[in-house]
Enzyme design. Sequence first.
Site, mmCIF file in Angstrom:
data_model
loop_
_atom_site.group_PDB
_atom_site.id
_atom_site.type_symbol
_atom_site.label_atom_id
_atom_site.label_comp_id
_atom_site.label_asym_id
_atom_site.label_seq_id
_atom_site.Cartn_x
_atom_site.Cartn_y
_atom_site.Cartn_z
ATOM 1 N N PRO A 363 0.759 -8.225 -48.470
ATOM 2 C CA PRO A 363 2.062 -8.637 -49.000
ATOM 3 C C PRO A 363 2.140 -8.425 -50.513
ATOM 4 C CG PRO A 363 1.188 -10.292 -47.512
ATOM 5 C CD PRO A 363 0.092 -9.310 -47.739
ATOM 6 N N VAL A 365 2.627 -5.529 -52.218
ATOM 7 C CA VAL A 365 2.177 -4.260 -52.812
ATOM 8 C C VAL A 365 3.323 -3.270 -52.972
ATOM 9 C CG1 VAL A 365 -0.179 -4.520 -51.960
ATOM 10 C CG2 VAL A 365 1.506 -3.326 -50.554
ATOM 11 N N GLY A 366 4.540 -3.623 -52.469
ATOM 12 C CA GLY A 366 5.701 -2.764 -52.710
ATOM 13 C C GLY A 366 6.113 -1.903 -51.548
ATOM 14 N N THR A 368 8.411 -2.510 -49.019
ATOM 15 C CA THR A 368 9.870 -2.477 -48.819
ATOM 16 C C THR A 368 10.579 -1.796 -49.982
ATOM 17 O OG1 THR A 368 9.705 -4.538 -47.558
ATOM 18 C CG2 THR A 368 11.884 -3.898 -48.329
ATOM 19 N N SER A 684 -18.498 -6.657 -40.105
ATOM 20 C CA SER A 684 -18.925 -6.175 -41.421
ATOM 21 C C SER A 684 -19.753 -7.199 -42.187
ATOM 22 C CB SER A 684 -17.705 -5.772 -42.252
ATOM 23 O OG SER A 684 -16.859 -6.874 -42.468
ATOM 24 N N LYS A 727 -12.115 -4.165 -49.954
ATOM 25 C CA LYS A 727 -13.321 -4.953 -50.194
ATOM 26 C C LYS A 727 -13.893 -4.695 -51.583
ATOM 27 C CE LYS A 727 -14.505 -5.059 -45.259
ATOM 28 N NZ LYS A 727 -15.444 -4.607 -44.225
#
Length: 781
Positions: A363, A365-366, A368, A684, A727
């Site tokens: 959420p 990060v651009g 939309t 992981s 990560k």
Amino acid sequence: MPRKKTPRVDSVIELPVLARRDTVLFPHMVAQLFVRREASLKAIEEAVARQSAIMVVARRDVKSTEVAPEDLYTVGTEGAIGRVLKMPDGTTSVWVQGQRRLRIASFIQTAPHLRVNVVPIAEPCEPSLQAEALRRAVLALFEKVVKLSSNIQEETFIAAMNADEPGWLADLVASSLEIGIPQRQEILETIPAEERLQKVSIFLAKELDVLELQSKIHSKVQEEVDKSQREFFLREQLKAIQKELGEVDAQTREINEFRKKITASGMPKAVAKKANDEVQRLATMPAASPEVAVIRSYLDWLTVLPWTKSTKDKLDIKQAAKILDQNHYGLAKAKERILEYMSVRKLSAGKLRSPILCFVGAPGVGKTSLGMSIAEALGRRFVRISLGGIRDEAEIRGHRRTYVGALPGRIVQGMRNAGTVNPIFMLDEIDKVGADFRGDPSSALLEVLDPEQNHSFSDHYLDAPYDLSKVMFITTANVLDPVLPALRDRMEVLELPGYTEEEKLRIAQQFLVPKQLKEHALLDGQLQFSEGALRRIIREYTREAGVRNLEREIGSICRKVARLVAEGGSPPRSVTVQSLSKYLGPQKFFWGIAEEKDEVGVATGVARTEMGGDVLEVEVTLMDGKGSLTLTGQLGEVMRESAQAALSFARSRADELKAKSHVFDKTDIHIHVPEGAVPKDGPSAGVTIATALISALTGRSVSKDVAMTGEITLRGRVLPVGGLKEKILAAHRAGIKTFVMPKKNAKDLVDIPWPVRRELNFVFAERMDDVLAAALLDRAG
């Protein structure tokens, strides 16, 4: 006192019998009977030949063709035969007048016709006030019935008025009412006149209730019919007047407008034919019909949808790149893919099929806003619908028109809002789509997002194919795991990774600060943010892959400064590192080394989350016990299996690791991953668990500067994992200096920004020995 009349009672009489299945003859009444049975004809012939009367009696069993003595009622009527005529249909018409009541005493013969001994029934007739009151009440009721009934002639009421005996009146009224044979027979067998009048009054009251209700219903129906006919005639006259004046009524005007819209819309021939058929139906329907609103709404949707209208693409590649860079910092892969599409479309003269892109990222990060920038760069309309929480397939395909309040699905509604056939259509939060008993919206999206099928998308409401092939669909998701595999296969996935600290700083300086100053009505130069202040906000007040919380914190500072300005105070000219706590309070996150010191049994791992990436610590504690393994921290099944694999590896290498073999039998091992309220899963963390476990068993400390990721096998091999970029960025944010990763993941470093690669020391591990060599110290912390 009036003198009583005592009727004369005759002795036993022998008479032929005329059995009737549908008639009860009353005394003093004249009836026309139609006879077909041979036995009945013989009985009539005998009576005529002997010039005697005949007994008319009703049958109990009306279904039987043969008449048996037990089928007859015991009370009948003596009838005098009048005219006898043979009819063309083979029946014989007999006029019979009732004389008096008779009771069957015995049967004399049954063939060729019935003959019986009968006894006349005396009918006492004693005038009384009660009889007179009953007579008047019956007459009043009968008058009302005659007025309402269409089957009783007025002459019958006149005859009833002239009936001088109560019994005669009761018989006359009973013979006129539409009641069944058993009810008529009941009145015939009732001898006292007063009792007979009472029963007749009851039947009259019931008949009057039915007739009044029938009359009321008829009046309402007739009123509605008259109203409809009046409206119809008036409308026809209005049409004629308007035609003479050269005017058109509202309905005709609407029909003409629909026809013009259909012609101008450019819809396919099949759809236009369907629309014209609906217009024709609308023209022939009454305006008050409920179907009119349904057809009108359907035609509105058909004619307002874009069928041919489109916007011309802007194919200036340099200008498009400039627009994308102005609106977004970073996101090189997504920008490059859009510019490639525009380049090929320019070379192919617009014949390239539109791609189906899926932006995946944390959420903020651009995702939309990038879709909006793509629409601006291409010069297309932008439409966005949110799929989060949708569980009904009809949200995508719409409802059929048979349902009340039916509407098209969100896809068709979005196309209507766009107004063109080639918008940028964003399907937001595609990973949040659910499914229940109403269907699976993801399955409905398969047709929408398939370039081979979406040229004829079928919406249940439209019931006509709609072309979506020119639409450029862009979907967004935080994670791809919940997305249907078949749906994922139809999309080209572009991952939008989280931002580094430097990228967040540049985004804040170039985009967020100017935007928040403008939104809070602060003039340019009225408030400035120092670079150190922005870095501290990024490090100590936010911990996210995107910049949404960063923008929120900047906005919080701007609000406080705007309040000072509004109150007439002296606002600060700049926000510095020292003044941050004054606006935002104490720091929320601690930036720097994940662990403050080297410790035994504690290793630092990294995990990919919906927020991008995050560091996590794995703690191992040894206790005296019986060799059991305890796992806590809300671990998933895969992570639990990784812990078992790490323990098995440690036991198999006990000698090499210089761990006492009996320790596994007499020691309980507890593995815990903090933040127990957050579910965790995935393979992981295998090398992290193994490192912490071996550190606890050998007493060697784990370096606080080292973070690691990788899947472990029983033989100690380190296998590659996914989400490496998120990560590594999370480790960098936490101040890690050395990052241990599977050697087969070395190729993924090309996606890591150069400033991050420069500040981290990468160790590529093929086996667990490489991990231990980089992470374990020779001494205890």
